[in-house]
Enzyme design. Structure first.
Site, short mmCIF file in Angstrom:
data_model
loop_
_atom_site.label_atom_id
_atom_site.label_comp_id
_atom_site.label_asym_id
_atom_site.label_seq_id
_atom_site.Cartn_x
_atom_site.Cartn_y
_atom_site.Cartn_z
CD GLN A 46 35.93 38.86 38.26
OE1 GLN A 46 37.03 39.36 38.48
NE2 GLN A 46 34.90 39.03 39.05
NE ARG A 102 43.21 46.25 39.14
CZ ARG A 102 42.63 45.28 39.86
NH1 ARG A 102 41.34 45.31 40.13
NH2 ARG A 102 43.35 44.30 40.33
CG HIS A 146 41.80 39.46 38.30
ND1 HIS A 146 41.77 40.79 38.65
CD2 HIS A 146 40.79 38.89 39.00
CE1 HIS A 146 40.80 41.02 39.51
NE2 HIS A 146 40.17 39.87 39.73
CD GLU A 192 41.07 40.67 46.00
OE1 GLU A 192 40.57 39.53 46.06
OE2 GLU A 192 40.39 41.70 46.14
CG ASN A 333 41.62 44.88 45.00
OD1 ASN A 333 42.08 45.84 44.40
ND2 ASN A 333 41.50 43.68 44.46
CE1 TYR A 335 34.62 45.75 46.26
CE2 TYR A 335 36.77 44.77 46.61
CZ TYR A 335 35.78 45.21 45.76
OH TYR A 335 35.95 45.11 44.40
CD GLU A 406 38.98 44.40 42.66
OE1 GLU A 406 38.11 43.98 43.46
OE2 GLU A 406 39.66 43.66 41.93
CD1 TRP A 449 34.11 44.65 41.51
CD2 TRP A 449 36.02 44.75 40.35
NE1 TRP A 449 34.23 43.48 40.81
CE2 TRP A 449 35.38 43.51 40.08
CE3 TRP A 449 37.24 45.03 39.71
CZ2 TRP A 449 35.93 42.57 39.21
CZ3 TRP A 449 37.77 44.08 38.85
CH2 TRP A 449 37.11 42.87 38.60
CG PHE A 465 30.66 44.45 42.73
CD1 PHE A 465 31.10 45.13 43.86
CD2 PHE A 465 30.42 43.08 42.85
CE1 PHE A 465 31.29 44.49 45.07
CE2 PHE A 465 30.62 42.42 44.06
CZ PHE A 465 31.05 43.13 45.18
C1 NOJ Z 1 37.86 41.03 44.38
C2 NOJ Z 1 38.36 40.56 43.06
O1 NOJ Z 1 39.57 41.12 42.66
C3 NOJ Z 1 37.34 40.66 41.98
O2 NOJ Z 1 37.64 39.65 41.06
C4 NOJ Z 1 35.94 40.53 42.54
O3 NOJ Z 1 34.99 40.50 41.53
C5 NOJ Z 1 35.68 41.70 43.45
N1 NOJ Z 1 36.73 41.83 44.43
C6 NOJ Z 1 34.32 41.71 44.12
O4 NOJ Z 1 34.13 40.57 44.89
#
Ligand code: NOJ
Length: 511
Positions: A46, A102, A146, A192, A333, A335, A406, A449, A465
């Site tokens: 990414q 990270r 990842h 994840e 992680n 959200y 995250e 993140w 983000f």
């Molecule tokens: C999950 C992932 O680990 C990451 O790659 C992604 O960009 C973010 N969360 C936001 O969606």
């Protein structure tokens, strides 16, 4: 020229105009236990770019993006170009006062053939990045994988669908520990695994894009009912094998720790009926327990085995022994939150996938719910869920050490640099983290993140983000701090070291 402290005063008064509570404004790193780590994160595919440079070969994400599979038709060929800009980025991290960064290693940059000899240029890049961090007093916090499998292994034997992946993954982790482990305190094997398996093998929205009707609609191959369970099984066995290797061969000398990451969903019963309360526990077992139960107790949650039947593989006795206790920490992680409504009728349906196996329905709205107004509208954002989740993990999983790897806010491509919504989101979730810590949660760190805007795995460049804005139209991939970068730096009490020049470039101070 405006001094940094008056700049912050001005920015904070902007915050109070948008309704920030006193508590939010008072949040400081001194509220957290000594040694609590504050960081930010990215992942290799990414952020790095340089996809065809210095010997790197394509990953499944390169293939997928080049097939035009993203909503904005984007690729990550250049992304935020951290491969060339890591020195600049580490300087920004240092100016902000981050304790820890990270990031992940690109498997196909380190091992272009997926296995065998390391690529010296790949080793050199990660050595440079790690040394730059260490020289600035920032700890590297590394995710080994990842979701960017070398395409060559996908082609050779179907990647994570095959048990062959366990040996190759273990050898890859061996190369990481051997080359970099002397400077790395925290290794996270997988990012994840739950969502990665569902995205890639149930809905088909991540590479290799496998799914079957009616669970995913755009795939030509796949089996959504079975494959996600097989893939997670191999993820877990690969993790256990890598953790055993680290512990036997490296841990005593390198004195680091090893963990895994999970996409951690929090769930709230849709009503207070017994059926909805039970469905909520099922959803937590499916989403979180799928990964964590085997690593703590040696097996999948009973409800998953019951509902998925023969579609979920079993562990042998020795596999189960190896899995049990194979994490020193859990990377979380978090959200979003979902309301959960019982759907016991789902049991009558013979054609089921992971989500249908839960016999529950997710809902993202409920009129009388305490939802926050912040966050993307299609997601339910409930900051207090962070506290509930961390306390649930503490009780359910033996007080396991946790790093929130995250948490963050996805804005639009044209969001203002004065990103108060992101600050509101992050501060609210940090407050909830603090609440859990005060109630005894063993949470040891928090990462926003993302550090800079990156290629987003769901939305390409349509969602941002970052604490730093990246101009993806500009060849130089110029970084500009958003207000959240200043706010975070202020929280870390390093604001004096922020470069005033960065602030004055923004025009934020006049808003
Ligand atoms: C999950 C992932 O680990 C990451 O790659 C992604 O960009 C973010 N969360 C936001 O969606």
């Amino acid at each position: 020229m405006l001094g940094v402290s008056s700049l912050f005063l001005l920015l904070l008064s902007t915050l109070s105009e948008v309704g920030f509570s006193q508590n939010t404004l008072k949040l400081s790193r001194d509220d957290f236990p000594p040694g609590f780590l504050f960081g930010a994160g990215t992942s290799a595919f990414q952020v790095e770019g340089a996809v065809a440079e210095d010997g790197r070969t394509p990953s499944v994400w390169d293939t997928f993006t080049h097939e035009g599979k993203m909503v904005d038709n984007s690729t990550a060929d250049v992304a935020a170009d951290q491969y060339h800009k890591y020195k600049e980025d580490v300087k920004l991290m240092s100016e902000m006062g981050l304790d820890v960064y990270r990031f992940s290693i690109s498997w196909s940059r380190l091992l272009p053939l997926g296995r065998g000899a390391v690529n010296p240029k790949g080793v050199q890049y990660y050595n440079n990045l790690i040394n730059e961090l260490v020289n600035h007093g920032i700890q590297p916090h590394i995710t080994i994988y990842h979701e960017d499998l070398p395409q060559i292994l996908q082609d050779e034997y179907g990647g994570w669908l095959s048990p062959k992946i366990v040996e190759d993954f273990t050898a890859y982790t061996d190369a990481c520990f051997r080359e970099f482990g002397d400077r790395v305190a925290h290794w996270t094997t997988l990012n994840e695994p739950n969502v990665a398996a569902l995205g890639a093998y149930d809905s088909g929205t991540f590479p290799p894009g496998r799914c079957s009707y009616p669970f995913g609609v755009k795939c030509t191959v796949g089996n959504s009912s079975v494959e996600p369970y097989i893939v997670v099984h191999h993820y877990l066995l690969a993790h256990a094998s890598a953790a055993a290797l680290y512990r036997e061969k490296y841990q005593a000398k390198q004195r680091g720790s090893i963990g895994i990451n999970v996409w951690a969903l929090w769930c709230i019963p849709f009503t207070n009926s017994t059926a909805d309360v039970k469905a909520t526990k099922r959803a937590l077992d499916f989403y979180n327990g799928w990964i964590i139960n085997p690593l703590v107790f040696g097996d999948y949650p009973e409800i998953m085995k019951k509902n998925a039947g023969s579609r979920i593989p079993s562990f042998t006795k020795s596999e189960s022994e190896r899995l049990k206790g194979s994490i020193d920490f859990l990377g979380v992680n978090h959200y979003i939150t979902n309301y959960v409504e019982d759907d016991s009728n789902g049991a009558k349906n013979n054609l089921r996938d992971f989500n249908a196996d839960m016999f529950a329905k997710f809902r993202t709205s409920k009129d009388d719910a305490p939802t926050s107004k912040v966050g993307p509208t299609d997601r339910l954002v409930v900051p207090s869920s962070m506290q509930s989740l961390l306390e649930y993990f503490k009780n359910e999983y033996d007080d396991l050490p946790i790093y929130i790897q995250e948490n963050g806010f996805g804005g639009t491509p044209n969001e203002s640099l004065n990103d108060t919504a992101r600050v509101e989101y992050i501060s609210a979730y940090l407050n909830a983290t603090l609440g859990a810590i005060r109630n005894g949660s063993n949470t040891k760190g928090y990462f926003v993140w993302s550090f800079v805007d990156v290629f987003e795995i769901l939305n390409g460049y349509m969602q941002r983000f970052g604490l730093f804005h990246v101009d993806f139209e500009d060849k130089a991939r110029t970084r500009q701090p958003k207000f959240s970068a200043y706010w975070y730096a202020d929280l870390l009490k390093k604001s004096k070291e922020m470069k005033i020049v960065m602030a004055t470039q923004q025009g934020m101070v006049t808003q």
